[in-house]
Motif scaffolding. Structure first.
Motif, PDB file in Angstrom:
ATOM      1  N   SER A 268       0.822  -1.206   0.000  1.00  0.00           N
ATOM      2  CA  SER A 268       0.000   0.000   0.000  1.00  0.00           C
ATOM      3  C   SER A 268       0.852   1.250   0.000  1.00  0.00           C
ATOM      4  O   SER A 268       1.996   1.254   0.452  1.00  0.00           O
ATOM      5  CB  SER A 268      -0.958   0.012   1.193  1.00  0.00           C
ATOM      6  OG  SER A 268      -0.258   0.313   2.372  1.00  0.00           O
ATOM      7  N   THR A 269       0.263   2.282  -0.508  1.00  0.00           N
ATOM      8  CA  THR A 269       0.813   3.626  -0.483  1.00  0.00           C
ATOM      9  C   THR A 269      -0.385   4.566  -0.446  1.00  0.00           C
ATOM     10  O   THR A 269      -1.528   4.121  -0.625  1.00  0.00           O
ATOM     11  CB  THR A 269       1.717   3.901  -1.705  1.00  0.00           C
ATOM     12  OG1 THR A 269       2.331   5.190  -1.567  1.00  0.00           O
ATOM     13  CG2 THR A 269       0.941   3.848  -3.008  1.00  0.00           C
ATOM     14  N   SER A 270      -0.159   5.833  -0.196  1.00  0.00           N
ATOM     15  CA  SER A 270      -1.273   6.787  -0.121  1.00  0.00           C
ATOM     16  C   SER A 270      -0.972   8.023  -0.945  1.00  0.00           C
ATOM     17  O   SER A 270       0.183   8.419  -1.098  1.00  0.00           O
ATOM     18  CB  SER A 270      -1.528   7.209   1.328  1.00  0.00           C
ATOM     19  OG  SER A 270      -2.021   6.136   2.071  1.00  0.00           O
ATOM     20  N   ILE A 271      -2.036   8.614  -1.462  1.00  0.00           N
ATOM     21  CA  ILE A 271      -1.925   9.918  -2.112  1.00  0.00           C
ATOM     22  C   ILE A 271      -2.765  10.905  -1.303  1.00  0.00           C
ATOM     23  O   ILE A 271      -3.774  10.528  -0.706  1.00  0.00           O
ATOM     24  CB  ILE A 271      -2.382   9.882  -3.590  1.00  0.00           C
ATOM     25  CG1 ILE A 271      -3.808   9.315  -3.730  1.00  0.00           C
ATOM     26  CG2 ILE A 271      -1.394   9.095  -4.436  1.00  0.00           C
ATOM     27  CD1 ILE A 271      -4.362   9.366  -5.156  1.00  0.00           C
ATOM     28  N   ASN A 272      -2.307  12.135  -1.261  1.00  0.00           N
ATOM     29  CA  ASN A 272      -3.043  13.175  -0.548  1.00  0.00           C
ATOM     30  C   ASN A 272      -4.233  13.632  -1.381  1.00  0.00           C
ATOM     31  O   ASN A 272      -4.124  13.787  -2.600  1.00  0.00           O
ATOM     32  CB  ASN A 272      -2.143  14.372  -0.250  1.00  0.00           C
ATOM     33  CG  ASN A 272      -1.078  14.029   0.763  1.00  0.00           C
ATOM     34  OD1 ASN A 272      -1.311  13.271   1.698  1.00  0.00           O
ATOM     35  ND2 ASN A 272       0.118  14.561   0.574  1.00  0.00           N
ATOM     36  N   ALA A 273      -5.344  13.829  -0.707  1.00  0.00           N
ATOM     37  CA  ALA A 273      -6.560  14.359  -1.339  1.00  0.00           C
ATOM     38  C   ALA A 273      -7.133  15.390  -0.371  1.00  0.00           C
ATOM     39  O   ALA A 273      -8.093  15.118   0.343  1.00  0.00           O
ATOM     40  CB  ALA A 273      -7.547  13.232  -1.611  1.00  0.00           C
ATOM     41  N   PRO A 274      -6.524  16.577  -0.305  1.00  0.00           N
ATOM     42  CA  PRO A 274      -6.905  17.565   0.705  1.00  0.00           C
ATOM     43  C   PRO A 274      -8.374  17.966   0.683  1.00  0.00           C
ATOM     44  O   PRO A 274      -8.922  18.368   1.700  1.00  0.00           O
ATOM     45  CB  PRO A 274      -6.004  18.769   0.419  1.00  0.00           C
ATOM     46  CG  PRO A 274      -5.304  18.491  -0.858  1.00  0.00           C
ATOM     47  CD  PRO A 274      -5.476  17.049  -1.194  1.00  0.00           C
ATOM     48  N   GLU A 275      -9.048  17.822  -0.450  1.00  0.00           N
ATOM     49  CA  GLU A 275     -10.457  18.201  -0.565  1.00  0.00           C
ATOM     50  C   GLU A 275     -11.402  17.086  -0.110  1.00  0.00           C
ATOM     51  O   GLU A 275     -12.615  17.290  -0.049  1.00  0.00           O
ATOM     52  CB  GLU A 275     -10.801  18.553  -2.016  1.00  0.00           C
ATOM     53  CG  GLU A 275      -9.901  19.579  -2.656  1.00  0.00           C
ATOM     54  CD  GLU A 275      -8.677  18.956  -3.342  1.00  0.00           C
ATOM     55  OE1 GLU A 275      -8.373  17.769  -3.102  1.00  0.00           O
ATOM     56  OE2 GLU A 275      -8.013  19.666  -4.107  1.00  0.00           O
ATOM     57  N   LEU A 276     -10.867  15.923   0.191  1.00  0.00           N
ATOM     58  CA  LEU A 276     -11.689  14.774   0.586  1.00  0.00           C
ATOM     59  C   LEU A 276     -12.162  14.974   2.021  1.00  0.00           C
ATOM     60  O   LEU A 276     -11.446  14.749   2.976  1.00  0.00           O
ATOM     61  CB  LEU A 276     -10.906  13.465   0.437  1.00  0.00           C
ATOM     62  CG  LEU A 276     -11.652  12.167   0.705  1.00  0.00           C
ATOM     63  CD1 LEU A 276     -12.989  12.088  -0.013  1.00  0.00           C
ATOM     64  CD2 LEU A 276     -10.781  10.979   0.324  1.00  0.00           C
ATOM     65  N   SER A 277     -13.398  15.401   2.148  1.00  0.00           N
ATOM     66  CA  SER A 277     -13.986  15.778   3.437  1.00  0.00           C
ATOM     67  C   SER A 277     -14.863  14.666   4.001  1.00  0.00           C
ATOM     68  O   SER A 277     -15.201  13.709   3.309  1.00  0.00           O
ATOM     69  CB  SER A 277     -14.835  17.040   3.256  1.00  0.00           C
ATOM     70  OG  SER A 277     -15.939  16.739   2.414  1.00  0.00           O
ATOM     71  N   GLU A 278     -15.257  14.836   5.250  1.00  0.00           N
ATOM     72  CA  GLU A 278     -16.198  13.894   5.878  1.00  0.00           C
ATOM     73  C   GLU A 278     -17.521  13.879   5.106  1.00  0.00           C
ATOM     74  O   GLU A 278     -18.136  12.833   4.954  1.00  0.00           O
ATOM     75  CB  GLU A 278     -16.460  14.291   7.342  1.00  0.00           C
ATOM     76  CG  GLU A 278     -15.279  14.112   8.270  1.00  0.00           C
ATOM     77  CD  GLU A 278     -14.967  12.655   8.585  1.00  0.00           C
ATOM     78  OE1 GLU A 278     -15.762  11.759   8.234  1.00  0.00           O
ATOM     79  OE2 GLU A 278     -13.906  12.407   9.171  1.00  0.00           O
ATOM     80  N   ASP A 279     -17.945  15.035   4.627  1.00  0.00           N
ATOM     81  CA  ASP A 279     -19.198  15.125   3.879  1.00  0.00           C
ATOM     82  C   ASP A 279     -19.138  14.309   2.583  1.00  0.00           C
ATOM     83  O   ASP A 279     -20.068  13.585   2.250  1.00  0.00           O
ATOM     84  CB  ASP A 279     -19.517  16.597   3.575  1.00  0.00           C
ATOM     85  CG  ASP A 279     -20.946  16.784   3.099  1.00  0.00           C
ATOM     86  OD1 ASP A 279     -21.879  16.321   3.800  1.00  0.00           O
ATOM     87  OD2 ASP A 279     -21.129  17.388   2.027  1.00  0.00           O
ATOM     88  N   ILE A 280     -18.030  14.419   1.857  1.00  0.00           N
ATOM     89  CA  ILE A 280     -17.875  13.638   0.630  1.00  0.00           C
ATOM     90  C   ILE A 280     -17.773  12.153   0.963  1.00  0.00           C
ATOM     91  O   ILE A 280     -18.363  11.319   0.281  1.00  0.00           O
ATOM     92  CB  ILE A 280     -16.664  14.118  -0.195  1.00  0.00           C
ATOM     93  CG1 ILE A 280     -16.928  15.528  -0.731  1.00  0.00           C
ATOM     94  CG2 ILE A 280     -16.362  13.155  -1.339  1.00  0.00           C
ATOM     95  CD1 ILE A 280     -15.744  16.184  -1.413  1.00  0.00           C
ATOM     96  N   LEU A 281     -17.048  11.822   2.030  1.00  0.00           N
ATOM     97  CA  LEU A 281     -16.956  10.413   2.437  1.00  0.00           C
ATOM     98  C   LEU A 281     -18.333   9.844   2.756  1.00  0.00           C
ATOM     99  O   LEU A 281     -18.639   8.703   2.412  1.00  0.00           O
ATOM    100  CB  LEU A 281     -16.043  10.265   3.653  1.00  0.00           C
ATOM    101  CG  LEU A 281     -14.544  10.400   3.386  1.00  0.00           C
ATOM    102  CD1 LEU A 281     -13.782  10.544   4.703  1.00  0.00           C
ATOM    103  CD2 LEU A 281     -14.019   9.229   2.586  1.00  0.00           C
ATOM    104  N   ALA A 282     -19.173  10.646   3.402  1.00  0.00           N
ATOM    105  CA  ALA A 282     -20.493  10.165   3.840  1.00  0.00           C
ATOM    106  C   ALA A 282     -21.528  10.166   2.720  1.00  0.00           C
ATOM    107  O   ALA A 282     -22.353   9.261   2.637  1.00  0.00           O
ATOM    108  CB  ALA A 282     -21.000  11.020   4.998  1.00  0.00           C
TER     109      ALA A 282
END
Length: 177
Positions: A67-81
């Motif tokens: 695994s590795t990760s990329i940053n997604a600064p705009e990925l909010s709790e609202d978008i996740l939900a």
């Protein structure tokens, strides 16, 4: 006297109604309906093509992989939900949506995305669980975040973006690719 006032009021209303007609004003010219505009990118967030750091061994849900990760600064709790998160990988033979399954190295393996607040984890595992397959740092990644705050209409409720090709999603949201 009361009857006289009532008759007078009725007569006044009748005269007003009869004296007004559609011929009294000037008709305007009906406007012409415009064409439906292209779907825009309002509220849709997308990244540039980015590379990810080197992957490390990890176990997720009792599955060994890299695994590795990329940053997604705009990925909010609202978008996740409430939203939709689309992740794409691009390399020599094309652009593919995740999860992406291939037979790299002669073994069936899948790269998938696991989203969390402000991050997207990229996880690759072999289906036979015999070993792990690396995630090359030469791969390019892009995410598209579609907020879910707009009530669905009959037309938009039928769209399943995960079943669309990368090119179709870009065309739908007017995203340069």
């Amino acid at each position: 006297m009361k009857i006289f006032k009532t008759i007078f009021s009725i007569l006044l209303v009748a005269i007003s109604t009869i004296s007004c007609s559609s011929d009294d004003g000037t008709d305007g010219i009906d406007g012409i309906d415009g064409q439906t505009g292209a779907t825009g990118t309002a509220n849709v967030i997308y990244s540039a093509w980015i590379t990810a750091p080197a992957a490390a061994a990890e176990t997720l849900d009792n599955t060994s992989g890299m695994s590795t990760s990329i940053n997604a600064p705009e990925l909010s709790e609202d978008i996740l939900a409430k939203g939709t998160i689309l992740v794409y990988v691009s390399f020599g033979s094309g652009t593919f949506s995740l999860p992406y399954t291939s037979t790299a190295g002669g073994f069936v393996n899948t790269i998938t995305a696991v989203s969390s607040l402000k991050k997207i984890k990229l996880f690759r595992f072999r289906h036979d669980q015999a070993a792990t397959v690396s995630i090359p740092t030469s791969l390019s990644w892009r995410y598209i975040l579609i907020p879910g705050g707009v009530p669905a209409t009959a037309k938009s409720a039928k769209i399943d973006y995960s079943q669309m090709s990368y090119e179709e999603v870009c065309m739908h949201f007017n995203i340069q690719h």
